[in-house]
Design a protein around this motif. Structure first.
Motif, mmCIF file in Angstrom:
data_model
loop_
_atom_site.group_PDB
_atom_site.id
_atom_site.type_symbol
_atom_site.label_atom_id
_atom_site.label_comp_id
_atom_site.label_asym_id
_atom_site.label_seq_id
_atom_site.Cartn_x
_atom_site.Cartn_y
_atom_site.Cartn_z
ATOM 1 N N GLY A 241 0.760 -1.241 0.000
ATOM 2 C CA GLY A 241 0.000 0.000 0.000
ATOM 3 C C GLY A 241 0.791 1.290 0.000
ATOM 4 O O GLY A 241 0.333 2.294 0.563
ATOM 5 N N VAL A 242 1.957 1.322 -0.645
ATOM 6 C CA VAL A 242 2.762 2.544 -0.703
ATOM 7 C C VAL A 242 2.376 3.360 -1.943
ATOM 8 O O VAL A 242 2.552 2.887 -3.070
ATOM 9 C CB VAL A 242 4.270 2.229 -0.761
ATOM 10 N N PRO A 243 1.844 4.581 -1.796
ATOM 11 C CA PRO A 243 1.501 5.418 -2.954
ATOM 12 C C PRO A 243 2.710 5.590 -3.872
ATOM 13 O O PRO A 243 3.809 5.894 -3.394
ATOM 14 C CB PRO A 243 1.089 6.749 -2.310
ATOM 15 N N SER A 244 2.496 5.415 -5.177
ATOM 16 C CA SER A 244 3.644 5.334 -6.083
ATOM 17 C C SER A 244 3.427 6.081 -7.390
ATOM 18 O O SER A 244 2.307 6.205 -7.879
ATOM 19 C CB SER A 244 3.952 3.862 -6.396
ATOM 20 N N ILE A 245 4.551 6.530 -7.948
ATOM 21 C CA ILE A 245 4.590 7.198 -9.248
ATOM 22 C C ILE A 245 5.457 6.358 -10.175
ATOM 23 O O ILE A 245 6.586 6.001 -9.828
ATOM 24 C CB ILE A 245 5.172 8.618 -9.115
ATOM 25 N N VAL A 246 4.924 6.040 -11.350
ATOM 26 C CA VAL A 246 5.607 5.149 -12.288
ATOM 27 C C VAL A 246 6.223 5.938 -13.433
ATOM 28 O O VAL A 246 5.586 6.823 -14.013
ATOM 29 C CB VAL A 246 4.625 4.100 -12.854
ATOM 30 N N VAL A 247 7.466 5.603 -13.756
ATOM 31 C CA VAL A 247 8.149 6.106 -14.947
ATOM 32 C C VAL A 247 8.644 4.879 -15.706
ATOM 33 O O VAL A 247 9.385 4.064 -15.154
ATOM 34 C CB VAL A 247 9.339 7.019 -14.585
ATOM 35 N N THR A 248 8.233 4.720 -16.955
ATOM 36 C CA THR A 248 8.551 3.495 -17.685
ATOM 37 C C THR A 248 9.854 3.620 -18.472
ATOM 38 O O THR A 248 10.244 4.699 -18.907
ATOM 39 C CB THR A 248 7.411 3.107 -18.644
ATOM 40 N N HIS A 249 10.500 2.460 -18.663
ATOM 41 C CA HIS A 249 11.770 2.408 -19.384
ATOM 42 C C HIS A 249 11.579 2.288 -20.892
ATOM 43 O O HIS A 249 12.392 2.793 -21.668
ATOM 44 C CB HIS A 249 12.590 1.194 -18.926
ATOM 45 N N ASN A 250 10.525 1.569 -21.321
ATOM 46 C CA ASN A 250 10.374 1.243 -22.739
ATOM 47 C C ASN A 250 8.904 1.051 -23.096
ATOM 48 O O ASN A 250 8.030 1.054 -22.225
ATOM 49 C CB ASN A 250 11.180 -0.019 -23.077
ATOM 50 N N GLU A 275 9.271 15.432 -18.812
ATOM 51 C CA GLU A 275 9.882 16.677 -18.351
ATOM 52 C C GLU A 275 9.946 16.698 -16.829
ATOM 53 O O GLU A 275 9.045 16.221 -16.139
ATOM 54 C CB GLU A 275 9.076 17.877 -18.856
ATOM 55 N N LYS A 276 11.007 17.300 -16.312
ATOM 56 C CA LYS A 276 11.216 17.337 -14.866
ATOM 57 C C LYS A 276 10.088 18.058 -14.139
ATOM 58 O O LYS A 276 9.699 17.668 -13.036
ATOM 59 C CB LYS A 276 12.557 18.006 -14.554
ATOM 60 N N LYS A 277 9.553 19.095 -14.749
ATOM 61 C CA LYS A 277 8.503 19.861 -14.076
ATOM 62 C C LYS A 277 7.241 19.024 -13.869
ATOM 63 O O LYS A 277 6.510 19.221 -12.894
ATOM 64 C CB LYS A 277 8.181 21.136 -14.854
ATOM 65 N N ARG A 278 6.991 18.072 -14.767
ATOM 66 C CA ARG A 278 5.830 17.191 -14.591
ATOM 67 C C ARG A 278 6.077 16.198 -13.460
ATOM 68 O O ARG A 278 5.173 15.874 -12.685
ATOM 69 C CB ARG A 278 5.523 16.445 -15.888
ATOM 70 N N VAL A 279 7.303 15.701 -13.378
ATOM 71 C CA VAL A 279 7.663 14.806 -12.275
ATOM 72 C C VAL A 279 7.451 15.515 -10.944
ATOM 73 O O VAL A 279 6.819 14.984 -10.023
ATOM 74 C CB VAL A 279 9.131 14.345 -12.396
ATOM 75 N N LEU A 280 7.966 16.731 -10.845
ATOM 76 C CA LEU A 280 7.869 17.496 -9.601
ATOM 77 C C LEU A 280 6.420 17.827 -9.262
ATOM 78 O O LEU A 280 5.994 17.701 -8.100
ATOM 79 C CB LEU A 280 8.692 18.777 -9.713
#
Length: 323
Positions: A241-250, A275-280
């Protein structure tokens, strides 16, 4: 005649280590049940041997796609964790053996006795094909641990698998570093044995870096938000149950059905276009909204992921025991 279980697997900088760890999980289970198990890996995939040795297990290098050892074997069960297979290869194995395949969307999957695709959505019903998160396997360390959502975020976990081929770790760290330092949030990075970009993180002195930790479940539960790719890690995080943000490799990871809002994940897509601003922005949204994090955690825990290994093992044993 006794049945031997032969694992054919891949694992390297490009493909990651998930296939290696899955083979270890099921090899352990089958060994306990009394089966003789052997693991083969392709030349160049030395990461397999390295990780197996960490578990006091052996794996042998073999060009199994062209080996007479494989072609001449009979009365065995092959467990393939090599991604998409060809019809010719699986048919060759099936002449005298049984075949089980994981994460296989190739033409060879049509010939296998059992196919498990936990990461992908079922497009059509096929005999002996099982899709979705009900068939994901978790290590024993995840059985009895859960994360409790806290009002204030104090720790963020960044973990992009065993190799992180796109160095998404650097992308995320550089996006959230200043915000975390200003808000007294610890940045905790867990790298796998194949991560090759440690030097790229030298510009961020206030991060905590660990590699090859003994208990990933405990580490995950100590963090309030996680960044990860769309491999097996998403199931581990969701199971506690850890809230998570996904960034895919491929692109293949973009087709993993579980890394979506439906199951509680913010999926930002391919790292090379991000873009970094979207990550932040996404990260700050989670940090500052306690109710949202509570809701996400509850969505994750609604899925009974901790029974997946038992389901798959039951299916494997059914194939082994069929005459």
């Amino acid at each position: 005649m006794s049945t031997d279980i032969i694992f054919l697997i891949v694992g390297n900088q490009r493909l990651g280590t998930g296939h290696i760890y899955r083979s270890i999980i099921y090899r352990k289970e089958l060994t306990v049940l009394g089966f003789k198990c052997t693991t083969y890996y392709l030349p160049g995939d030395d990461l397999v041997k390295k990780i197996y040795e960490q578990y006091n297990m052996s794996a042998e290098q073999l060009d199994y796609l062209n080996s007479n050892i494989i072609k001449d074997s009979y009365s065995n069960v092959y467990i393939l964790d090599i991604l998409d297979t060809s019809k010719e290869f699986v048919c060759m194995l099936k002449e005298k053996n049984k075949v089980i395949s994981f994460e296989d969307l190739g033409p060879g999957s049509e010939q296998a006795d059992l196919v498990i695709n936990a990461l992908y959505k079922q497009k059509e019903i096929k005999a002996n094909h099982y899709f979705g998160h009900n068939y994901v396997e978790l290590r024993e360390e995840f059985d009895n641990i859960f994360y409790k959502v806290k009002r204030k975020v104090k720790n963020v976990l960044i973990t992009f698998g065993g190799t992180d081929p796109t160095n998404s770790t650097l992308l995320v760290v550089s996006s959230i570093y200043d915000y975390c330092i200003s808000n007294s949030i610890n940045i905790n990075i867990v790298n796998g044995p194949g991560y090759q970009y440690l030097n790229s993180l030298d510009s961020f002195p206030k991060i905590n870096i660990r590699c090859n930790i003994d208990n990933m479940a405990k580490t995950m539960a100590q963090n309030d938000i996680a960044f990860c790719s769309a491999g097996r890690t998403i199931y581990e995080l969701a199971s506690i149950g850890v809230p998570s943000i996904v960034v895919t490799h491929n692109e293949r990871e973009n087709n993993h059905l579980f890394a979506t809002q439906e199951y509680g994940f913010f999926n930002l897509g391919l790292s090379k276009f991000l873009e970094k601003k979207r990550v932040l922005k996404t990260y700050i949204k989670l940090v500052e909204d306690y109710q949202l994090r509570m809701h996400i955690s509850n969505i994750m825990l609604e899925n009974n992921l901790k029974e997946g290994k038992k389901r798959v093992l039951k299916l494997i044993l059914k194939v082994i025991n069929e005459k």
